[in-house]
Design a protein around this motif. Sequence first.
Motif, PDB file in Angstrom:
ATOM      1  N   GLN A  62       0.360  10.099  -3.251  1.00  0.00           N
ATOM      2  CA  GLN A  62      -0.223  10.397  -2.668  1.00  0.00           C
ATOM      3  C   GLN A  62       0.029  11.203  -1.101  1.00  0.00           C
ATOM      4  O   GLN A  62      -0.454  12.095  -0.758  1.00  0.00           O
TER       5      GLN A  62
ATOM      6  N   TRP B 264       0.822  -1.503   0.328  1.00  0.00           N
ATOM      7  CA  TRP B 264      -0.367  -0.216   0.213  1.00  0.00           C
ATOM      8  C   TRP B 264       0.919   0.987   0.028  1.00  0.00           C
ATOM      9  O   TRP B 264       0.803   2.274  -0.462  1.00  0.00           O
TER      10      TRP B 264
ATOM     11  N   ARG C 136       0.366   3.749  -2.712  1.00  0.00           N
ATOM     12  CA  ARG C 136       0.551   5.789  -2.275  1.00  0.00           C
ATOM     13  C   ARG C 136       1.623   6.650  -1.677  1.00  0.00           C
ATOM     14  O   ARG C 136       1.169   7.674  -1.284  1.00  0.00           O
TER      15      ARG C 136
END
Length: 411
Positions: A318, A311, A315
């Motif tokens: 982000q 993850w 990300r």
Amino acid sequence: MHIQPILAALRRHKAGTVLIALQIALTLAIVCNALFLIHQRLSHLNESSGVDESDLFVIRNQWGEQYSTQQAVEHIQQDIVALRQLPSVQDVSASNSYPMRGVSWDNWITMKPDQIGHTSDAAYYTGDADFLRTLGVKLIAGRDFRPEEVQNMGLRQNVETPVAIITKAMADKLFPNGNALGNTFYAMTSKPITVIGIVDVLHRGDVSTWSIKYAGESMVVPVRLAVPYGLYYLVRAKPGQLDAAMREAPKALFAENRMRMIDPKDGLLSFTEIRRRAFESDRGMAVLMSIICVVLLAITAAGIVGLTSFWVGQRRRQIGVRRALGATRRDILNYFMTENLLISLGGVAVGVLLAVGLNLWLVTHFSALKLLPMTYLFGGIVILLLLGQGAVFAPALRASRVPPIEATRPA
């Protein structure tokens, strides 16, 4: 820390979230029950035999010839005299069995001759007036056997002894009012047996889980087992002379009769070895369950590390945007730690239900097992939550080091 954005992010990664939560739930269910089983097994290892185990050993004597009851009695008496004459030997007794042997002679115990169903299934020991003293068993009430009370029991004979010495556990079960001494019970015969003595503890010969409900319930009757195939000699060496006594005793017995058989592997055992053999399977089971727990916890931790690392890789842009908008490294770290905590809480919630269900199934199918105490559930929850936080820390720390410049890179 706002929870709503984290939940929204988890909804976009349902498969991974559900997979890790289920892994945590399954691990909690298995680890809680495994730890409880380990505790039960380890408790079993420390059970008291009721015997003064130091300087005590057992000889399994088998006759090489067929003897009548009277001949067997004479040979037993000759053997006991020969053993007692050894300078390293303190006491000797003969019996059909001994505590923690691995199997028991049992008798169903009833309070009335016509009683349907039994009150106890007591371990049955034959012994003479030297039995308790040789084993070092503590007599807490009443008296020991007198020599004239000891009866001979040959092959396929049933001796109905009028008296017995029983353990405190058996006395408390048969006579809850505490009036066991002088009272009577029945042991698979119509003739009552009077309790003349109570000993503190005398472990059953059987150590398997099925006999746990009869734990500590044993009786000794004044009987000399005089059968053609032999019996056990219980020998107490003088303090510090166990090795010498174990070397000299077989020589003394063979000097009396060279036709006898003493198994070189199992025929001569110190009580230390008897205890080790009795609980070998419990020790092995505890080790196996411990390995299973460690492997499951390691797999769960690896799963959390792997998923969180994946993850974090997904990300990075982000995270860079959040850093560019003012999020600190601590904010990023807390985000992933909180995310894992939410997944872990969902997993342990399901895991509690699975743990209780698994325990109920085990108790239903294995009567010796007990209900899982709540402390094991709470302990398992704490372990899984700490494991999750520990496993996620490294990838979360790596995420917190993502620089704000990642926000400028194309997705």
